[in-house]
Design a protein around this motif. Structure first.
Motif, PDB file in Angstrom:
ATOM      1  N   TYR A 227       0.849  -1.196   0.000  1.00 20.56           N
ATOM      2  CA  TYR A 227       0.000   0.000   0.000  1.00 20.56           C
ATOM      3  C   TYR A 227       0.883   1.244   0.000  1.00 20.56           C
ATOM      4  N   HIS A 229       1.135   5.494   0.068  1.00 25.73           N
ATOM      5  CA  HIS A 229       0.492   6.725   0.530  1.00 25.73           C
ATOM      6  C   HIS A 229       1.317   7.920   0.055  1.00 25.73           C
ATOM      7  N   LEU A 245       1.052  -4.895   2.839  1.00 27.16           N
ATOM      8  CA  LEU A 245      -0.197  -5.391   3.428  1.00 27.16           C
ATOM      9  C   LEU A 245      -0.187  -6.912   3.508  1.00 27.16           C
ATOM     10  N   HIS A 261      -6.846  -2.883   1.918  1.00 24.47           N
ATOM     11  CA  HIS A 261      -6.403  -1.662   1.216  1.00 24.47           C
ATOM     12  C   HIS A 261      -7.480  -0.577   1.247  1.00 24.47           C
ATOM     13  N   ALA A 264      -7.056   1.035   4.672  1.00 17.56           N
ATOM     14  CA  ALA A 264      -5.830   1.847   4.713  1.00 17.56           C
ATOM     15  C   ALA A 264      -6.066   3.206   4.065  1.00 17.56           C
ATOM     16  N   GLN A 267      -8.238   5.488   6.313  1.00 15.84           N
ATOM     17  CA  GLN A 267      -7.478   6.109   7.401  1.00 15.84           C
ATOM     18  C   GLN A 267      -6.720   7.341   6.914  1.00 15.84           C
TER      19      GLN A 267
END
Length: 301
Positions: A227, A229, A245, A261, A264, A267
């Motif tokens: 994942y 970000h 992950l 995912h 995630a 969040q």
């Protein structure tokens, strides 16, 4: 075709602007888009209200205005990829040391990976950075645009630094064809699938369909699912973090990867909601109602 050739010189001129003038133009665009044109303001407002029912009208409006400011930066930053130098691309969008270490470790192990991310932060610049700094050959799964001229422009922007593109319908076939390579295949996993073939889950307080293809391919290929970000550090600068992950997706249960995912991304959105693509009609579908079995008549006695 005519519209494309009229706009193309302006797009290149925007791309060539020095960054101070460039972001001044972004500010002008924000005023036009938000206060004059009102582009999808109702869609954005409804999405935010549904996603954050606990927030006041004042808080929602603050997020909406911040989103439009960022959205204008994002649109024009995409044009910057036409002419930005390699040095500037890396300076303005960096892998964190931890992310670099993670990707380098998989490369040292000669393991291809699957990257999962959302329409959060500047995903276009992130692709350039990975291609410039990563040891894997990056492929991005995408929806080709219906206009072949603008699709060609996007293709040039996205492939300038070596990134490959895979049309969504060809994803599994192309990944199998690239199996001998050390590659990373990136999936933007928050798009809207057909409701009948989707995995349905709760996302931002709403019943939401999610593409199952990412999970199905991960389990078949057994590539680690990473994942990613993309966080905006300050205007014009981003940082890319990454975490695994699932290292062995073939050992997971149905829905486990998709749920992970999706959570995630949720969040990240809740932490800084203005950096997600709220203008997208993400919740235009409703969960299909299962067809009921016809009643079977009791046999006569």
């Amino acid at each position: 075709m005519l519209t494309y050739y009229i706009l193309l010189p302006f797009i290149y001129m925007i791309s060539l602007l020095p960054f101070p003038l460039f972001y001044g133009l972004c500010d002008v665009m924000f005023v036009l888009l938000y206060y004059v044109i009102g582009y999808r303001k109702k869609v954005v407002l409804q999405n935010l209200q549904n996603a954050f029912p606990e927030k006041s009208a004042k808080e929602i409006e603050k997020i909406r205005r911040r989103f439009y400011r960022y959205f204008c930066d994002l649109l024009l930053e995409t044009f910057k990829t036409l002419t930005i130098s390699r040095a500037a691309a890396i300076r303005r969008c960096k892998l964190t040391p931890e992310a670099q270490e993670l990707f380098d470790r998989y490369a040292a192990e000669n393991r291809s990976i699957m990257i999962v991310m959302g329409h959060y932060g500047n995903w276009e610049w992130a692709g350039n950075t990975f291609s410039l700094q990563g040891k894997h050959h990056l492929y991005v799964v995408y929806h080709p645009l219906s206009n072949k001229y603008f699709n060609g422009l996007m293709y040039r922007m996205r492939t300038r630094f070596g990134t490959g593109l895979i049309a969504m319908k060809d994803t599994f076939r192309d990944m199998v064809a690239h199996k001998s390579e050390l590659d990373a295949t990136a999936f933007i996993a928050d798009q809207t699938p057909a409701p009948t073939s989707a995995y349905w889950t709760d996302f931002l307080n709403q019943d939401t369909p999610v593409f199952q293809g990412t999970e199905k391919i991960a389990r078949k290929m057994n590539y680690p699912v990473v994942y990613v970000h993309v966080q905006r550090v300050k205007r014009g600068y981003y940082e890319i973090s990454a975490r695994t992950l699932f290292d062995q997706p073939s050992a997971t249960k149905d829905g486990e990867i998709t749920t992970a995912h999706t959570q995630a991304l949720e969040q990240d959105i809740c932490a800084h909601p203005e950096y997600w693509l709220w203008s997208h009609r993400r919740w235009k579908h409703k969960r299909p109602v299962p067809a009921q079995e016809p009643a079977v008549a009791e046999p006569a006695i």
